[in-house]
Design a protein around this motif. Structure first.
Motif, PDB file in Angstrom:
ATOM      1  N   MET A   1       0.817  -1.014  -0.033  1.00  0.00           N
ATOM      2  CA  MET A   1       0.005   0.095   0.005  1.00  0.00           C
ATOM      3  C   MET A   1       0.650   1.143  -0.014  1.00  0.00           C
ATOM      4  SD  MET A   1      -3.154  -0.774   2.517  1.00  0.00           S
ATOM      5  CE  MET A   1      -1.998  -1.028   4.089  1.00  0.00           C
ATOM      6  N   SER A   2       0.457   2.129  -0.575  1.00  0.00           N
ATOM      7  CA  SER A   2       1.035   3.543  -0.664  1.00  0.00           C
ATOM      8  C   SER A   2       0.393   4.666   0.236  1.00  0.00           C
ATOM      9  CB  SER A   2       1.153   4.120  -2.298  1.00  0.00           C
ATOM     10  OG  SER A   2      -0.156   4.311  -2.607  1.00  0.00           O
ATOM     11  N   GLU A   3       1.395   5.580   0.734  1.00  0.00           N
ATOM     12  CA  GLU A   3       0.813   6.411   1.709  1.00  0.00           C
ATOM     13  C   GLU A   3      -0.030   7.497   1.066  1.00  0.00           C
ATOM     14  OE1 GLU A   3       3.562   7.972   5.039  1.00  0.00           O
ATOM     15  OE2 GLU A   3       3.513   9.703   3.384  1.00  0.00           O
ATOM     16  N   LEU A   4      -1.240   7.589   1.555  1.00  0.00           N
ATOM     17  CA  LEU A   4      -2.136   8.660   1.394  1.00  0.00           C
ATOM     18  C   LEU A   4      -2.090  10.025   1.990  1.00  0.00           C
ATOM     19  CD1 LEU A   4      -4.962   9.801   0.053  1.00  0.00           C
ATOM     20  CD2 LEU A   4      -5.992   8.172   1.488  1.00  0.00           C
ATOM     21  N   LEU A   5      -2.191   9.687   3.303  1.00  0.00           N
ATOM     22  CA  LEU A   5      -1.912  10.966   4.194  1.00  0.00           C
ATOM     23  C   LEU A   5      -0.837  10.911   5.097  1.00  0.00           C
ATOM     24  CD1 LEU A   5      -3.378  13.356   5.651  1.00  0.00           C
ATOM     25  CD2 LEU A   5      -4.628  11.683   6.925  1.00  0.00           C
ATOM     26  N   LYS A   6      -0.208  12.056   5.412  1.00  0.00           N
ATOM     27  CA  LYS A   6       0.840  12.362   6.064  1.00  0.00           C
ATOM     28  C   LYS A   6       0.782  13.541   7.019  1.00  0.00           C
ATOM     29  CE  LYS A   6       5.872  11.497   6.779  1.00  0.00           C
ATOM     30  NZ  LYS A   6       7.121  11.400   6.148  1.00  0.00           N
ATOM     31  N   VAL A   7       0.512  13.426   8.527  1.00  0.00           N
ATOM     32  CA  VAL A   7       0.268  14.513   9.118  1.00  0.00           C
ATOM     33  C   VAL A   7       1.608  14.978   9.758  1.00  0.00           C
ATOM     34  CG1 VAL A   7      -0.866  15.439  11.003  1.00  0.00           C
ATOM     35  CG2 VAL A   7      -1.984  14.308   9.404  1.00  0.00           C
ATOM     36  N   GLU A   8       2.189  16.022   9.846  1.00  0.00           N
ATOM     37  CA  GLU A   8       3.687  16.229  10.375  1.00  0.00           C
ATOM     38  C   GLU A   8       3.427  17.399  11.415  1.00  0.00           C
ATOM     39  OE1 GLU A   8       6.511  16.872   7.298  1.00  0.00           O
ATOM     40  OE2 GLU A   8       6.304  14.881   6.417  1.00  0.00           O
ATOM     41  N   ASP A   9       3.748  17.181  12.557  1.00  0.00           N
ATOM     42  CA  ASP A   9       3.860  18.248  13.511  1.00  0.00           C
ATOM     43  C   ASP A   9       2.739  19.297  13.313  1.00  0.00           C
ATOM     44  OD1 ASP A   9       5.282  19.384  15.808  1.00  0.00           O
ATOM     45  OD2 ASP A   9       6.310  20.700  14.718  1.00  0.00           O
ATOM     46  N   LEU A  10       1.363  18.877  13.389  1.00  0.00           N
ATOM     47  CA  LEU A  10       0.373  19.732  13.396  1.00  0.00           C
ATOM     48  C   LEU A  10      -0.188  20.198  14.652  1.00  0.00           C
ATOM     49  CD1 LEU A  10      -1.590  20.325  11.081  1.00  0.00           C
ATOM     50  CD2 LEU A  10      -3.206  18.423  11.952  1.00  0.00           C
ATOM     51  N   ILE A  11      -0.099  21.604  14.514  1.00  0.00           N
ATOM     52  CA  ILE A  11      -0.578  22.440  15.585  1.00  0.00           C
ATOM     53  C   ILE A  11      -1.667  23.184  15.230  1.00  0.00           C
ATOM     54  CG2 ILE A  11       0.280  24.497  17.082  1.00  0.00           C
ATOM     55  CD1 ILE A  11       3.198  23.442  16.952  1.00  0.00           C
ATOM     56  N   LYS A  12      -2.579  23.354  16.269  1.00  0.00           N
ATOM     57  CA  LYS A  12      -3.877  24.306  16.242  1.00  0.00           C
ATOM     58  C   LYS A  12      -4.043  25.202  17.495  1.00  0.00           C
ATOM     59  CE  LYS A  12      -7.352  26.203  14.293  1.00  0.00           C
ATOM     60  NZ  LYS A  12      -7.364  27.252  13.331  1.00  0.00           N
ATOM     61  N   ASN A  13      -4.190  26.386  17.389  1.00  0.00           N
ATOM     62  CA  ASN A  13      -4.346  27.096  18.562  1.00  0.00           C
ATOM     63  C   ASN A  13      -5.672  27.983  18.171  1.00  0.00           C
ATOM     64  OD1 ASN A  13      -2.253  26.313  19.706  1.00  0.00           O
ATOM     65  ND2 ASN A  13      -0.775  28.005  18.961  1.00  0.00           N
ATOM     66  N   TYR A  14      -6.585  28.253  19.275  1.00  0.00           N
ATOM     67  CA  TYR A  14      -7.664  29.089  19.014  1.00  0.00           C
ATOM     68  C   TYR A  14      -7.448  30.289  19.979  1.00  0.00           C
ATOM     69  CZ  TYR A  14      -9.915  25.206  16.511  1.00  0.00           C
ATOM     70  OH  TYR A  14     -10.066  24.383  15.565  1.00  0.00           O
ATOM     71  N   SER A  15      -7.874  31.470  19.717  1.00  0.00           N
ATOM     72  CA  SER A  15      -7.755  32.594  20.553  1.00  0.00           C
ATOM     73  C   SER A  15      -9.200  32.803  21.433  1.00  0.00           C
ATOM     74  CB  SER A  15      -7.689  33.791  19.621  1.00  0.00           C
ATOM     75  OG  SER A  15      -6.242  33.732  19.106  1.00  0.00           O
ATOM     76  N   MET A  16      -9.185  32.672  22.441  1.00  0.00           N
ATOM     77  CA  MET A  16     -10.313  32.864  23.257  1.00  0.00           C
ATOM     78  C   MET A  16     -10.079  33.786  24.299  1.00  0.00           C
ATOM     79  SD  MET A  16     -10.557  28.791  24.366  1.00  0.00           S
ATOM     80  CE  MET A  16     -12.312  28.820  24.869  1.00  0.00           C
ATOM     81  N   GLY A  17     -10.641  35.161  23.659  1.00  0.00           N
ATOM     82  CA  GLY A  17     -10.242  36.387  24.476  1.00  0.00           C
ATOM     83  C   GLY A  17      -8.837  36.685  24.353  1.00  0.00           C
ATOM     84  N   ARG A  18      -8.398  36.973  25.621  1.00  0.00           N
ATOM     85  CA  ARG A  18      -6.986  37.246  25.779  1.00  0.00           C
ATOM     86  C   ARG A  18      -6.192  35.849  25.908  1.00  0.00           C
ATOM     87  NH1 ARG A  18      -6.799  41.925  30.436  1.00  0.00           N
ATOM     88  NH2 ARG A  18      -8.007  43.635  29.133  1.00  0.00           N
ATOM     89  N   ASN A  19      -6.727  34.773  25.994  1.00  0.00           N
ATOM     90  CA  ASN A  19      -6.337  33.460  26.049  1.00  0.00           C
ATOM     91  C   ASN A  19      -6.068  32.823  24.829  1.00  0.00           C
ATOM     92  OD1 ASN A  19      -5.970  33.878  29.023  1.00  0.00           O
ATOM     93  ND2 ASN A  19      -8.326  33.308  29.456  1.00  0.00           N
ATOM     94  N   GLU A  20      -5.206  31.780  24.903  1.00  0.00           N
ATOM     95  CA  GLU A  20      -5.131  31.208  23.718  1.00  0.00           C
ATOM     96  C   GLU A  20      -5.302  29.550  24.185  1.00  0.00           C
ATOM     97  OE1 GLU A  20      -2.152  31.515  19.954  1.00  0.00           O
ATOM     98  OE2 GLU A  20      -1.163  30.364  21.655  1.00  0.00           O
ATOM     99  N   PHE A  21      -6.158  28.928  23.270  1.00  0.00           N
ATOM    100  CA  PHE A  21      -6.443  27.325  23.477  1.00  0.00           C
ATOM    101  C   PHE A  21      -5.511  26.562  22.747  1.00  0.00           C
ATOM    102  CE2 PHE A  21      -8.978  23.726  22.662  1.00  0.00           C
ATOM    103  CZ  PHE A  21      -8.825  22.911  23.900  1.00  0.00           C
TER     104      PHE A  21
END
Length: 232
Positions: A1-21
């Motif tokens: 089988m060949s590689e379809l998807l590769k996720v590398e060092d995925l980061i997601k931040n959300y701003s919540m007012g003055r804070n970051e989630f």
């Protein structure tokens, strides 16, 4: 089988007012063609966030999402629309069917009005006699199988399922899981499914456990079991 998807060092931040989630804190994993992969974890672990970014419905803060070696995190809105149209099938917990369209018409929306294909998919889902029914006339399990048929109508490379049995009772959950497993095995579509149900873990050939935005473990399963063998 060949590689379809590769996720590398995925980061997601959300701003919540003055804070970051920080929803994702640098996760990496791969999905090969024909895989059945479960993203497993408690509420707030980041699994749905990861699925939405992979599906092109949300954007990463940083990191890469490579689909057939193309980094979709660099795509503009037009390219993401084409990516979703060409490569991705979505199935959600809430079905997301259009209420004033019949089951058949919901499928026809995404397959170029090919009635033969729509009827074939309904038959494969065990819904040959429900094509003219509206979503309000369907059971939860039937509605979710229509959603699966709609997702498969464009022959996606990757089927993304976000808690597809979360709103279903035991019997309908079993039918939907059987359908997803059959689609994976017979059509060869790769499946990436979000769940919090530990009973489903043995059906996957790879289980990725998330906790607080991190990958806690990745487990390979060389002998996935049939859904028919599960009890929960």
């Amino acid at each position: 089988m060949s590689e379809l998807l590769k996720v590398e060092d995925l980061i997601k931040n959300y701003s919540m007012g003055r804070n970051e989630f920080k929803a994702l804190k640098g996760i990496s994993f791969a999905v090969e063609e024909g895989d059945f992969v479960l993203l497993y974890g408690d509420s707030g672990s980041g699994k749905s966030t990861a699925l939405n970014i992979i599906g092109g419905m949300d954007r990463a803060t940083s990191g890469k999402v490579l689909v057939y070696n193309q980094d979709i995190t660099q795509y503009n809105d037009k390219q993401l629309n084409e990516y979703r149209r060409s490569y991705i099938g979505f199935v959600f917990q809430s079905y997301n069917l259009i209420n004033n369209l019949s089951a058949r018409e919901n499928i026809l929306l995404v397959n170029g009005n090919n009635s033969a294909v729509a009827d074939k998919l309904l038959a494969e889902m065990g819904l040959s006699n429900r094509g003219d029914a509206f979503p309000s006339e369907l059971s939860g399990g039937e509605a979710q199988r229509v959603a699966l048929a709609r997702a498969m109508a464009k022959s996606p490379a990757l089927l993304l399922c976000d808690e597809p049995t979360g709103a279903l009772d035991y019997d309908n959950s079993r039918k939907v899981m059987q359908t997803i497993q059959r689609l994976n095995r017979e059509s060869g579509v790769s499946v990436l499914m979000v769940t919090h149900n530990t009973a489903f873990l043995p059906v996957a050939n790879k289980v990725i456990k998330l906790k607080s935005g991190w990958i806690e473990s990745i487990t390979e399963n060389d002998n996935p079991v049939d859904v028919e063998q599960l009890n929960w």
